[in-house]
Design an enzyme around this catalytic site. Structure first.
Site, mmCIF file in Angstrom:
data_model
loop_
_atom_site.group_PDB
_atom_site.id
_atom_site.type_symbol
_atom_site.label_atom_id
_atom_site.label_comp_id
_atom_site.label_asym_id
_atom_site.label_seq_id
_atom_site.Cartn_x
_atom_site.Cartn_y
_atom_site.Cartn_z
ATOM 1 N N ASP A 28 0.857 -1.189 0.000
ATOM 2 C CA ASP A 28 0.000 0.000 0.000
ATOM 3 C C ASP A 28 0.892 1.237 0.000
ATOM 4 O OD1 ASP A 28 0.832 -0.111 2.686
ATOM 5 O OD2 ASP A 28 -1.083 0.610 3.447
ATOM 6 N N TYR A 87 2.930 4.799 0.688
ATOM 7 C CA TYR A 87 3.581 5.400 1.854
ATOM 8 C C TYR A 87 2.575 6.304 2.560
ATOM 9 C CZ TYR A 87 7.843 3.902 -0.558
ATOM 10 O OH TYR A 87 8.812 3.162 -1.183
ATOM 11 N N PHE A 91 6.645 1.653 -4.551
ATOM 12 C CA PHE A 91 8.031 1.841 -4.115
ATOM 13 C C PHE A 91 8.601 3.229 -4.422
ATOM 14 C CE2 PHE A 91 7.695 -2.807 -4.779
ATOM 15 C CZ PHE A 91 7.948 -3.223 -3.483
ATOM 16 N N HIS A 122 10.406 -10.135 -0.079
ATOM 17 C CA HIS A 122 10.129 -8.704 -0.159
ATOM 18 C C HIS A 122 11.410 -7.919 0.145
ATOM 19 C CE1 HIS A 122 8.270 -4.787 0.714
ATOM 20 N NE2 HIS A 122 7.277 -5.217 -0.034
#
Length: 229
Positions: A72, A74, A85, A193
């Site tokens: 989700d 920032y 990202f 991740h």
């Protein structure tokens, strides 16, 4: 009162508008839009409405050849750009992106210090979060409201209507979407991740995703991504 559903539809100005028209007309998406209407008018929500679908604005359906799934947005002021990202150039690199850049250097000896990934999106990389909005300071606050179903449908559409797309699934959250992808038609890259907790346990570093992506793109007759841009 802001009508988020209408605003979102209005922001789509490329071929995604037709591709996603039926999806955004479904009951679950209308429920999601009603939830967003209330939240946007009661809380600070990121990213701004005109950037919620930025992944689609920057990377058309026709252009899409790589998909990188995030979780989700920032949740700090000004960070979220609607691209997984990515952060504006004025912000320091978030931990996950810092690890992505470490792997980029290890893989291709490319040094990047700028967290703005819009140049990747412009080359055909769909930087798609599983959940596209969040309340300020409250990570995962918009999870299970309908965005996951939307993302799933986007993956299914890409799987069915395109060929030779590279799907990058980092972490268990993204890897759940792997069942909607036909590995005979597309190329799937799976790894841990890039967040520090996951990456430092092993399974992210030394996986060389960037060279693998470009090798597959070359083999399938597509233009490679210039990751240095």
């Amino acid at each position: 009162m802001i009508n988020v559903g209408v605003k979102l539809a209005e922001t789509l100005n490329n071929d995604w508008k037709m591709v996603l028209n039926s999806t955004m007309s479904e009951a679950y998406f209308q429920d999601l839009a009603l939830f967003l209407d209330k939240d946007v008018n009661s809380y600070v929500v990121y990213p701004p409405i005109d950037q919620i679908l930025a992944a689609f604005h920057r990377c058309s359906f026709e252009q899409t050849k790589v998909v990188i799934i995030g979780q989700d947005p920032y949740h700090g002021a000004g960070q979220a750009q609607g691209l997984s990202f990515s952060v504006p150039s004025s912000f320091p690199l978030p931990p996950s992106l810092r690890n992505i850049y470490k792997e980029l250097y290890d893989d291709l000896r490319i040094i990047r210090n700028d967290g703005d990934l819009r140049s990747w999106a412009d080359q055909g990389v769909l930087l798609l979060n599983a959940v596209l909005t969040v309340r300020s300071g409250e990570p995962n606050s918009h999870a299970t409201r309908g965005w996951e179903e939307f993302t799933q449908q986007v993956i299914q559409i890409l799987n069915e209507e395109k060929e030779n797309v590279v799907f990058v699934l980092w972490g268990a959250y993204a890897q759940k979407l792997g069942k909607y992808i036909d590995p005979q038609r597309h190329f799937i890259i799976q790894a841990a991740h890039p967040s520090p907790l996951s990456a430092n346990r092993g399974g992210f570093f030394k996986t060389k995703p960037f060279s693998k992506i470009n090798q597959y793109l070359t083999e399938s007759g597509q233009e490679v991504i210039d990751w240095a841009l």
